[in-house]
Scaffold this motif. Structure first.
Motif, PDB file in Angstrom:
ATOM      1  N   GLY A  68      50.897 -16.571  31.601  1.00 18.65           N
ATOM      2  CA  GLY A  68      49.484 -16.591  31.209  1.00 18.65           C
ATOM      3  C   GLY A  68      48.610 -15.953  32.282  1.00 18.65           C
ATOM      4  O   GLY A  68      49.097 -15.387  33.262  1.00 18.65           O
ATOM      5  N   THR A  69      47.297 -16.033  32.075  1.00 19.94           N
ATOM      6  CA  THR A  69      46.360 -15.500  33.081  1.00 19.94           C
ATOM      7  C   THR A  69      45.438 -16.621  33.545  1.00 19.94           C
ATOM      8  O   THR A  69      45.150 -17.558  32.798  1.00 19.94           O
ATOM      9  CB  THR A  69      45.518 -14.328  32.517  1.00 19.94           C
ATOM     10  N   TRP A  70      44.964 -16.476  34.790  1.00 21.67           N
ATOM     11  CA  TRP A  70      44.271 -17.567  35.472  1.00 21.67           C
ATOM     12  C   TRP A  70      43.044 -17.060  36.226  1.00 21.67           C
ATOM     13  O   TRP A  70      43.104 -15.977  36.814  1.00 21.67           O
ATOM     14  CB  TRP A  70      45.240 -18.218  36.476  1.00 21.67           C
ATOM     15  N   PRO A  71      41.980 -17.872  36.272  1.00 23.98           N
ATOM     16  CA  PRO A  71      40.823 -17.467  37.075  1.00 23.98           C
ATOM     17  C   PRO A  71      41.043 -17.674  38.573  1.00 23.98           C
ATOM     18  O   PRO A  71      40.339 -17.070  39.386  1.00 23.98           O
ATOM     19  CB  PRO A  71      39.700 -18.382  36.566  1.00 23.98           C
ATOM     20  N   ALA A  72      42.019 -18.535  38.924  1.00 27.52           N
ATOM     21  CA  ALA A  72      42.307 -18.755  40.353  1.00 27.52           C
ATOM     22  C   ALA A  72      43.798 -18.998  40.532  1.00 27.52           C
ATOM     23  O   ALA A  72      44.407 -19.743  39.755  1.00 27.52           O
ATOM     24  CB  ALA A  72      41.524 -19.951  40.873  1.00 27.52           C
ATOM     25  N   ILE A  73      44.354 -18.353  41.536  1.00 25.58           N
ATOM     26  CA  ILE A  73      45.760 -18.594  41.890  1.00 25.58           C
ATOM     27  C   ILE A  73      45.824 -18.896  43.383  1.00 25.58           C
ATOM     28  O   ILE A  73      45.349 -18.100  44.212  1.00 25.58           O
ATOM     29  CB  ILE A  73      46.650 -17.380  41.537  1.00 25.58           C
TER      30      ILE A  73
END
Ligand SMILES: C[S@@+](CC[C@H](N)C(=O)[O-])C[C@H]1O[C@@H](n2cnc3c(N)ncnc32)[C@H](O)[C@@H]1O
Length: 339
Positions: A68-73
């Motif tokens: 998936g995609t994330w606003p913070a990693i």
């Protein structure tokens, strides 16, 4: 301080930068921290069993396969060069536009060099230096690249140990060559080993592979390994074998449930970057407690490591069967009568 790189990472949210708590966060190389306790939608990935256990028992959610995609990693990226750069490339791919990657490493793991590499690739980072570590924050702005250099990502893909058919992955033990200590042990394994056998800290399966080829009387091999990535490689490396091999993502220091006719191991003596002889000692204690009466332990270790005393206090008799300039090969045996 349990992990200075983690403390430095958390300073991005508690120190002078005072970043806001993200609405959703993926933590790669996740380790528990009080600052994270109330974060919403926090998911961790952690390939090392003891750390994965600590993460989950602290009440956090874990995944075996981040997507998936994330606003913070958040990222504690490991230590080998290929592993770190592939980790950045994979994390960057999973960042939403405008999202932030916040990584932290110790100076001794090459933090300054990796910060420079990442900064050059993404067009600049913000940096925090504390506790002999660096945390660096890269934002996926509209002018930042959509992906990081292709060779960063490919460096993390599975590939053979040079001049062998064994498959390995960056970051696991002994990817560039067969470990000479493990080779010394494999060269001395007797064909007579039989029955139920355990390989403790099995890595990508080198010793188990030697057992399957050398010892026709083995009924089953249980491979115990803390690094999930190494264990996946071991499955591939033993897929051809007709011996019954079972793969356990397991912290050996927590003991085993079965009892074995023979145990083989090249015990770890590092935790992260630091030498940790107690880890090797804990492996020996687990092995001693897991042998059947008369069972044999075959182990190789650096010559200076003081393992003989543990064998004796665990009630095993032992012999030194071989030495080279660096390693010693020990064979120990549990008493024939039940203890
Ligand atoms: C010296 S390497 C030996 C690997 C393999 N047996 C070989 O000979 O190539 C030690 C292995 O122990 C694993 N290890 C470290 N801590 C562990 C733990 N607590 N439980 C199980 N395995 C562990 C490491 O990930 C590493 O693969």
């Amino acid at each position: 301080m349990p992990n200075p790189a983690l403390e430095t990472l958390m300073l991005a949210f508690t120190g002078e930068l005072n970043l806001p708590t993200p609405p959703r966060t993926l933590f790669l190389g996740a380790e528990p921290h009080d600052t994270l306790r109330d974060w919403p939608n926090l998911l961790g990935w952690q390939p090392h069993k003891p750390l994965a256990h600590a993460w989950e028992t602290s009440g956090f959610h874990r995944t075996d396969a981040p997507s998936g995609t994330w606003p913070a990693i958040l990222q504690l990226p490991g230590k080998s060069r290929d592993e770190v750069l592939a980790g950045f490339a994979n994390a960057w791919e999973m960042l939403e536009p405008g999202g932030s990657l916040i990584a932290s490493m110790s100076n001794t793991a090459g933090a300054a060099r990796f910060e420079k590499d990442l900064s050059k690739a993404v067009g600049g980072v913000t940096s925090i230096q504390k506790h002999k570590c660096r945390a660096f924050i890269a934002v996926k702005n509209h002018d930042a690249p959509a992906s990081l250099p292709a060779d960063w990502k490919s460096g993390g893909e599975r590939k053979p140990v040079p001049n062998t058919a064994f498959i390995v992955e960056a970051g696991i033990f002994s990817t560039g060559r067969i470990d000479p200590g493990s080779q010394l042990l494999a060269d001395h394994l007797p064909a007579s080993l039989h029955g139920l056998v355990a390989d403790l800290g099995a890595g990508w399966g080198f010793l188990s592979d030697a057992l399957t080829r050398r010892c026709p009387g083995i009924r089953r091999i249980d491979l115990f390994e803390a690094d999930a990535r190494a264990l996946e490689c071991a499955k591939l490396n033993l897929a051809h074998s007709s011996t019954d091999c079972r793969f356990h993502w397991h912290d050996v220091t927590r003991g085993l449930t079965d009892r074995y006719d023979a145990i083989v191991m090249n015990p770890p003596f590092h935790t992260g970057q630091a030498t940790d002889i107690d880890l090797g000692r804990a492996f020996l204690k687990t092995a001693a407690a897991s042998l059947k009466p008369g069972g044999q332990l075959w182990l190789v270790a650096n010559r200076q490591l003081p393992y003989e005393a543990v064998l004796e206090t665990s009630g095993l008799s032992w012999r030194n069967l071989a030495n080279d300039g660096t390693y010693k090969l020990l064979r120990a045996q549990s008493p024939h009568s039940s203890r």
